[in-house]
Design a protein around this motif. Structure first.
Motif, mmCIF file in Angstrom:
data_model
loop_
_atom_site.group_PDB
_atom_site.id
_atom_site.type_symbol
_atom_site.label_atom_id
_atom_site.label_comp_id
_atom_site.label_asym_id
_atom_site.label_seq_id
_atom_site.Cartn_x
_atom_site.Cartn_y
_atom_site.Cartn_z
ATOM 1 N N VAL A 99 3.061 2.987 1.139
ATOM 2 C CA VAL A 99 1.672 2.994 1.599
ATOM 3 C C VAL A 99 0.823 2.337 0.529
ATOM 4 O O VAL A 99 0.904 2.689 -0.652
ATOM 5 C CB VAL A 99 1.181 4.431 1.867
ATOM 6 C CG1 VAL A 99 -0.309 4.424 2.204
ATOM 7 C CG2 VAL A 99 1.978 5.059 3.003
ATOM 8 N N THR A 109 -4.204 2.924 8.167
ATOM 9 C CA THR A 109 -3.302 2.944 7.020
ATOM 10 C C THR A 109 -2.788 1.534 6.771
ATOM 11 O O THR A 109 -2.363 0.846 7.700
ATOM 12 C CB THR A 109 -2.115 3.883 7.270
ATOM 13 O OG1 THR A 109 -2.614 5.193 7.572
ATOM 14 C CG2 THR A 109 -1.201 3.948 6.056
ATOM 15 N N TYR A 111 -0.079 -0.820 4.632
ATOM 16 C CA TYR A 111 1.212 -0.691 3.959
ATOM 17 C C TYR A 111 1.482 -1.881 3.042
ATOM 18 O O TYR A 111 0.755 -2.882 3.064
ATOM 19 C CB TYR A 111 2.329 -0.561 5.001
ATOM 20 C CG TYR A 111 2.256 0.718 5.802
ATOM 21 C CD1 TYR A 111 2.908 1.864 5.367
ATOM 22 C CD2 TYR A 111 1.522 0.778 6.987
ATOM 23 C CE1 TYR A 111 2.834 3.048 6.097
ATOM 24 C CE2 TYR A 111 1.441 1.954 7.714
ATOM 25 C CZ TYR A 111 2.099 3.084 7.262
ATOM 26 O OH TYR A 111 2.014 4.252 7.980
#
Length: 342
Positions: A99, A109, A111
């Protein structure tokens, strides 16, 4: 290490495998939330609103918010993070999937692919402390610049094995191509080039796994003050190397996340301003670049499988002393285990 990067929750299988009580683990939060306030001192009452790992913070501090951007931090070792956006890219080239950041509870999110080099600045320290070739780390730049090349010398600083993308703990340091014309200047320049070659190995792996070749490389860390190293890096990876005027990008990234959370500033693309940078562009041909990388790979092959059971005990202390290396290897193993148990 125990978090499921898909669900962003503690992985039940890993918790069970390592016999960890879940009640002992803290709540997983995003990178930019108000977690509490300072309770004492001159900053009493100030909210704590940004939390990022050091490499992830440097990615933010370098404004690598777009998929396909990457940064490399040059210190004792090297640590590269490549933004893969919302995609969880599983590497086939020995990289770690991690992450990068999540700038708010309701934010997406992001990555990244991560690769690490065990020995970078530590190789220069070895020249200074073990061989007394230089008197200070800063001297490495002027000494290496006193010659135009390495005179065919290649230095693989695998003192504790090789990390990404090789993952060979039995490799050991090797200097190849020594001749009667080799001087301490050539060896010092070869040590700087070794940092660049190892970076290229990881960048090649990232380009292969992501399918989006890098067009430039953001850099930070103490070694980036060495302008010769930065020029060598641009030459040996074949893309511009961008060095910000603000070298402490890790601290900057954490501050940016904290300020973004409480509205001090915005990290939206349209609100970001350009930062002052130095740009190093490649000065050698692709043919020269590939020929030198081929020689580097030949030197790497000669460093492999050097450690044997007969001399294992003699170097065991050296291997176990590198805490960062063990952490990286453990992280890689856990990532592989988690993927296998998914």
């Amino acid at each position: 290490m125990l978090m499921n990067i898909h669900s962003l929750e503690w992985d039940q299988q890993l918790i069970k495998f390592f016999d960890v009580e879940k009640v002992l683990l803290p709540e997983i939060r995003s990178s930019a939330e108000v977690y509490g306030t300072l309770v004492d001192g001159p900053l009493k009452g100030l909210p704590i609103s940004g939390v990022l790992g050091d490499q992830q913070a440097a990615l933010v501090g370098q404004l690598c918010f777009n998929k396909g951007q990457a940064k490399n931090t040059y210190g004792t070792g090297c640590f590269l993070l490549y933004n893969t956006g919302a995609d969880i890219v599983q590497s086939d080239s020995g990289l770690l999937t991690t992450v990068a950041y999540k700038l708010g509870k309701d934010s997406p999110t992001v990555y990244a692919l991560e690769g690490s080099v065990a020995i970078a600045g530590a190789a220069i320290r070895w020249l200074r402390d073990n061989l007394a070739i230089i008197n200070s780390s800063e001297e490495s730049e002027s000494l290496a610049a006193s010659v135009t090349d390495t005179a065919g010398c290649y230095f693989v600083p695998a003192f504790t094995g090789l990390f990404c993308p090789h993952w060979q703990p039995d490799a050991r340091g090797t200097i190849c191509g020594l001749s009667t014309v080799t001087t301490k200047a050539h060896i010092t320049r070869a040590a700087l080039e070794a940092v660049c070659f190892q970076t290229r190995e990881i960048l090649d792996a990232m380009n292969k796994d992501s399918g989006i070749p890098l067009t430039s490389l953001q850099v930070d860390g103490g070694m980036t003050q060495n302008s010769l190293l930065m020029q060598l890096q641009a030459d040996l990876v074949g893309i511009p190397v961008v060095r910000p005027s603000m070298p402490e990008t890790t601290a900057l990234g954490a501050a940016m996340a904290a300020g973004h959370c409480i509205g001090v500033w915005s990290l939206k693309p349209e609100d970001l301003t350009a930062i002052t940078t130095d740009v190093f562009t490649p000065h050698i041909t692709e043919t020269d670049r590939d020929a030198r990388f081929h020689c580097w790979n030949e030197a790497v092959k000669r460093s492999m499988h050097w450690e044997t059971s007969a001399n294992h005990s003699a170097s065991q202390a050296s291997w176990s002393a590198v805490a960062g290396g063990m952490f990286t290897l453990t992280t890689f193993g856990l990532a592989a285990l988690a993927e296998a148990m998914r």
